[in-house]
Design a protein around this motif. Structure first.
Motif, PDB file in Angstrom:
ATOM      1  N   GLN A 136       4.733  11.808  14.803  1.00  0.00           N
ATOM      2  CA  GLN A 136       4.639  12.392  13.417  1.00  0.00           C
ATOM      3  C   GLN A 136       3.501  12.758  12.534  1.00  0.00           C
ATOM      4  N   LEU A 137       2.211  11.817  13.465  1.00  0.00           N
ATOM      5  CA  LEU A 137       0.686  12.028  12.525  1.00  0.00           C
ATOM      6  C   LEU A 137       0.206  13.892  13.401  1.00  0.00           C
ATOM      7  N   GLU A 138       0.730  13.705  14.522  1.00  0.00           N
ATOM      8  CA  GLU A 138       0.537  15.359  14.729  1.00  0.00           C
ATOM      9  C   GLU A 138       1.075  17.000  14.252  1.00  0.00           C
ATOM     10  N   GLU A 139       2.661  15.798  13.491  1.00  0.00           N
ATOM     11  CA  GLU A 139       3.054  17.560  12.930  1.00  0.00           C
ATOM     12  C   GLU A 139       3.290  16.916  11.796  1.00  0.00           C
ATOM     13  N   LEU A 140       2.179  15.738  10.744  1.00  0.00           N
ATOM     14  CA  LEU A 140       2.152  16.043   9.259  1.00  0.00           C
ATOM     15  C   LEU A 140       0.978  17.178   8.808  1.00  0.00           C
ATOM     16  N   PRO A 141       0.366  16.981   7.644  1.00  0.00           N
ATOM     17  CA  PRO A 141      -0.550  17.697   7.511  1.00  0.00           C
ATOM     18  C   PRO A 141      -1.303  16.878   6.928  1.00  0.00           C
ATOM     19  N   THR A 142      -2.443  16.655   6.428  1.00  0.00           N
ATOM     20  CA  THR A 142      -3.494  15.645   5.600  1.00  0.00           C
ATOM     21  C   THR A 142      -2.898  16.166   4.067  1.00  0.00           C
ATOM     22  N   GLU A 143      -3.218  15.188   3.119  1.00  0.00           N
ATOM     23  CA  GLU A 143      -3.369  16.146   2.131  1.00  0.00           C
ATOM     24  C   GLU A 143      -4.687  15.097   1.277  1.00  0.00           C
ATOM     25  N   GLU A 144      -4.402  14.817   0.034  1.00  0.00           N
ATOM     26  CA  GLU A 144      -4.881  14.072  -1.224  1.00  0.00           C
ATOM     27  C   GLU A 144      -4.052  12.905  -1.583  1.00  0.00           C
ATOM     28  N   VAL A 145      -4.376  12.015  -0.690  1.00  0.00           N
ATOM     29  CA  VAL A 145      -2.854  10.514  -1.427  1.00  0.00           C
ATOM     30  C   VAL A 145      -3.257  10.015  -2.192  1.00  0.00           C
ATOM     31  N   ALA A 146      -2.942   9.615  -3.556  1.00  0.00           N
ATOM     32  CA  ALA A 146      -3.190   8.722  -4.101  1.00  0.00           C
ATOM     33  C   ALA A 146      -2.971   6.930  -4.081  1.00  0.00           C
ATOM     34  N   LEU A 147      -4.096   6.669  -3.743  1.00  0.00           N
ATOM     35  CA  LEU A 147      -3.630   5.085  -2.484  1.00  0.00           C
ATOM     36  C   LEU A 147      -3.084   4.194  -4.249  1.00  0.00           C
ATOM     37  N   GLN A 148      -3.231   4.027  -5.618  1.00  0.00           N
ATOM     38  CA  GLN A 148      -2.109   2.765  -6.565  1.00  0.00           C
ATOM     39  C   GLN A 148      -0.952   2.920  -5.526  1.00  0.00           C
ATOM     40  N   PRO A 149       0.203   4.445  -6.288  1.00  0.00           N
ATOM     41  CA  PRO A 149       1.031   4.072  -6.175  1.00  0.00           C
ATOM     42  C   PRO A 149       1.826   3.304  -4.618  1.00  0.00           C
ATOM     43  N   VAL A 150       0.976   3.545  -3.318  1.00  0.00           N
ATOM     44  CA  VAL A 150       0.380   2.605  -2.141  1.00  0.00           C
ATOM     45  C   VAL A 150       0.248   1.721  -1.620  1.00  0.00           C
ATOM     46  N   VAL A 151      -0.912   1.165  -2.593  1.00  0.00           N
ATOM     47  CA  VAL A 151      -1.314  -0.505  -2.372  1.00  0.00           C
ATOM     48  C   VAL A 151       0.577  -1.198  -3.478  1.00  0.00           C
ATOM     49  N   ASP A 152       0.100  -0.133  -4.714  1.00  0.00           N
ATOM     50  CA  ASP A 152       1.737  -1.498  -4.938  1.00  0.00           C
ATOM     51  C   ASP A 152       2.925  -1.177  -4.022  1.00  0.00           C
ATOM     52  N   GLU A 153       3.401  -0.857  -3.991  1.00  0.00           N
ATOM     53  CA  GLU A 153       4.593  -0.505  -3.150  1.00  0.00           C
ATOM     54  C   GLU A 153       4.633  -1.001  -1.922  1.00  0.00           C
ATOM     55  N   ILE A 154       3.513  -1.814  -0.987  1.00  0.00           N
ATOM     56  CA  ILE A 154       2.783  -2.809  -0.293  1.00  0.00           C
ATOM     57  C   ILE A 154       3.177  -3.912  -0.911  1.00  0.00           C
ATOM     58  N   VAL A 155       2.569  -3.640  -1.995  1.00  0.00           N
ATOM     59  CA  VAL A 155       2.249  -5.465  -2.492  1.00  0.00           C
ATOM     60  C   VAL A 155       3.837  -5.521  -3.191  1.00  0.00           C
ATOM     61  N   GLY A 156       4.429  -4.748  -3.181  1.00  0.00           N
ATOM     62  CA  GLY A 156       6.196  -5.321  -3.817  1.00  0.00           C
ATOM     63  C   GLY A 156       6.553  -5.852  -2.649  1.00  0.00           C
ATOM     64  N   SER A 157       6.898  -4.703  -1.342  1.00  0.00           N
ATOM     65  CA  SER A 157       7.322  -5.281  -0.253  1.00  0.00           C
ATOM     66  C   SER A 157       6.659  -6.284   0.044  1.00  0.00           C
ATOM     67  N   LEU A 158       5.582  -6.711   0.108  1.00  0.00           N
ATOM     68  CA  LEU A 158       5.092  -8.073   0.714  1.00  0.00           C
ATOM     69  C   LEU A 158       5.438  -9.188  -0.433  1.00  0.00           C
ATOM     70  N   SER A 159       6.152  -9.103  -1.565  1.00  0.00           N
ATOM     71  CA  SER A 159       6.447  -9.661  -2.395  1.00  0.00           C
ATOM     72  C   SER A 159       6.701 -10.988  -2.253  1.00  0.00           C
ATOM     73  N   GLN A 160       7.389 -11.328  -1.104  1.00  0.00           N
ATOM     74  CA  GLN A 160       8.305 -12.825  -0.850  1.00  0.00           C
ATOM     75  C   GLN A 160       7.169 -13.414  -0.294  1.00  0.00           C
ATOM     76  N   ARG A 161       6.392 -12.685   0.439  1.00  0.00           N
ATOM     77  CA  ARG A 161       5.065 -13.151   1.342  1.00  0.00           C
ATOM     78  C   ARG A 161       4.327 -14.448   0.568  1.00  0.00           C
ATOM     79  N   LEU A 162       4.241 -12.893  -1.174  1.00  0.00           N
ATOM     80  CA  LEU A 162       3.258 -13.600  -1.697  1.00  0.00           C
ATOM     81  C   LEU A 162       3.540 -14.587  -2.513  1.00  0.00           C
ATOM     82  N   GLY A 163       4.626 -14.738  -2.544  1.00  0.00           N
ATOM     83  CA  GLY A 163       5.108 -16.439  -3.526  1.00  0.00           C
ATOM     84  C   GLY A 163       4.927 -17.322  -2.206  1.00  0.00           C
TER      85      GLY A 163
END
Length: 416
Positions: free
Chosen positions: A242-269
């Motif tokens: 996948q990485l060989e096929e996709l171009p690089t770009e400026e990725v905003a970090l805050q939405p990615v961190v928010d999404e990951i923290v949300g997906s880990l919400s069960q472990r957080l509790g």
């Protein structure tokens, strides 16, 4: 200030009392006069001192060409003399003079030919300059040039070999990826079938042997480990493709961190974990999938390897670094890793350092691979029982002004 000219110091009259004969004899170069056939008729003392001969040993007894080496003599007779006869002078011809002791002296020869009233050759006058130091310098330059040429050839061979090796490694890596993908794909279905059959066996069969229950648990654990390994292999190869096929770009970090923290919400509790986020540099230049995988593996590992009895605290930050790089730091207060024992194996595939925690040993391998693909590097500090800090340096803009904290950065669940 006076307009009168300054008086010059008195001239030492002894400086004007030079003898023309002394100037000739003690000149810083060699002088000699020869008959048209080369017979020496006059030499200055400088040339005699260079050669080690007395005047009586040379005048009317030897020719100029006899003072040269064999190669010089041939050049003198076949090149120098014809040019003198044709043009009346020669300049800066390089020869080796033979001294009386057998050693040689490198010189440059300038010569003019005098003719009589009828135009016939009458006298040859030659000036010789000692070029010993110049010859040493030239030889040193030639040696340096030869060494440079040799090094250039060696470098060329090394580059060609490196190119060949890189091409071989590229082919091998591609073949290995294809093999791993095919093997994991072909193995997954039979192992999944085994897992289904085993579940049905546990549900419907009765085991009377008292040791059977332990053996069943061992088999189930081994089966789960096989499935985890196959999933890890598939994940590595699929992500690489996948990485060989996709171009690089400026990725905003805050939405990615928010999404990951949300997906880990069960472990957080479960762990009562806290995330602290400080994104002074708000973006990274990578593929979105790479950024997500990089952060997910680091953040999920921070929870997975939390120190028992201590609520996890995970700090995520970015900042400008030297040379225009961006520093991404992920710090936890978990179990830590003994880098003295395991530092050299930290990013190897399927290497695990806490066997008591369920895992596949793929996460850190993927992190290191993603960072290197992006042109960066990873540094790790860790103390057992204290925690681990990952410092990831990635290419970025040299001067990014820290922006205001992204909206919601301090209000997301599980974050400070």
């Amino acid at each position: 200030m006076s307009d009168e000219p300054e008086e010059l110091p008195a001239l030492d009259l002894r400086l004007t009392e030079e003898s023309l004969e002394d100037l000739y004899e003690r000149a810083p170069c060699g002088y000699c006069s020869c008959l048209p056939d080369g017979t020496l008729v006059k030499l200055n003392q400088t040339l005699l001192n260079w050669l080690g001969y007395t005047r009586e040993e040379l005048v009317a007894r030897q020719g100029l060409q006899q003072l040269l080496t064999m190669g010089g003599r041939l050049h003198y007779e076949m090149h120098c003399v014809p040019r003198l006869l044709l043009h009346g002078e020669v300049r800066e011809l390089s020869y080796l003079l033979r001294r009386r002791d057998g050693s040689s002296l490198p010189v440059l020869l300038n010569a003019t030919l005098r003719r009589d009233a009828d135009g016939q050759p009458l006298l040859l006058r030659a000036t010789l300059f000692d070029i010993t130091e110049r010859r040493k310098y030239e030889q040193e330059l030639l040696r340096a040039r030869a060494q440079a040429e040799e090094q250039r050839e060696q470098l060329g061979r090394a580059n060609a070999l490196l190119t060949t090796r890189n091409e071989q490694l590229t082919r091998i890596n591609a073949d290995l990826d294809s093999f791993v993908y095919t093997a994991s794909h072909d193995l997954k279905q039979p192992v999944t079938n085994m897992a289904g059959i085993f579940e049905e066996l546990k549900r419907s069969a009765t085991f009377h042997d008292p040791e059977a229950q332990g053996m069943v648990a061992m088999f189930e654990k081994a089966l789960l480990q096989i499935l985890s390994t196959i999933d890890g292999l598939t994940q590595v190869v699929q992500q690489q493709r996948q990485l060989e096929e996709l171009p690089t770009e400026e990725v905003a970090l805050q939405p990615v961190v928010d999404e990951i923290v949300g997906s880990l919400s069960q472990r957080l509790g479960e762990h009562q974990a806290t995330f602290s986020v400080d994104l002074a540099v708000p973006t990274l230049r990578m593929t979105p999938a790479a950024v997500h995988s990089l952060l997910y593996n680091l953040l999920s590992n921070a929870l997975k390897y939390a120190q028992p009895g201590r609520p996890p605290l995970v700090r995520v930050s970015t900042a400008p670094a030297a040379g225009g790089e961006v520093l991404l730091r992920v710090q936890d207060n978990g179990r830590g890793i003994d880098l003295v024992r395991h530092g050299g194996e930290l990013f190897q595939l399927f290497r695990r350092f806490h066997p008591e925690v369920v895992g596949s040993g793929v996460g850190l391998y993927l992190v290191n691979r993603l960072v290197h693909q992006a042109g960066g590097r990873v540094e790790v500090d860790s103390l057992v029982g204290v925690g681990t800090t990952f410092r990831i340096y990635l290419p970025g803009e040299a001067a990014r002004e820290p922006g205001p904290a992204p909206a919601g950065a301090a209000t997301q669940p599980g974050q400070e």
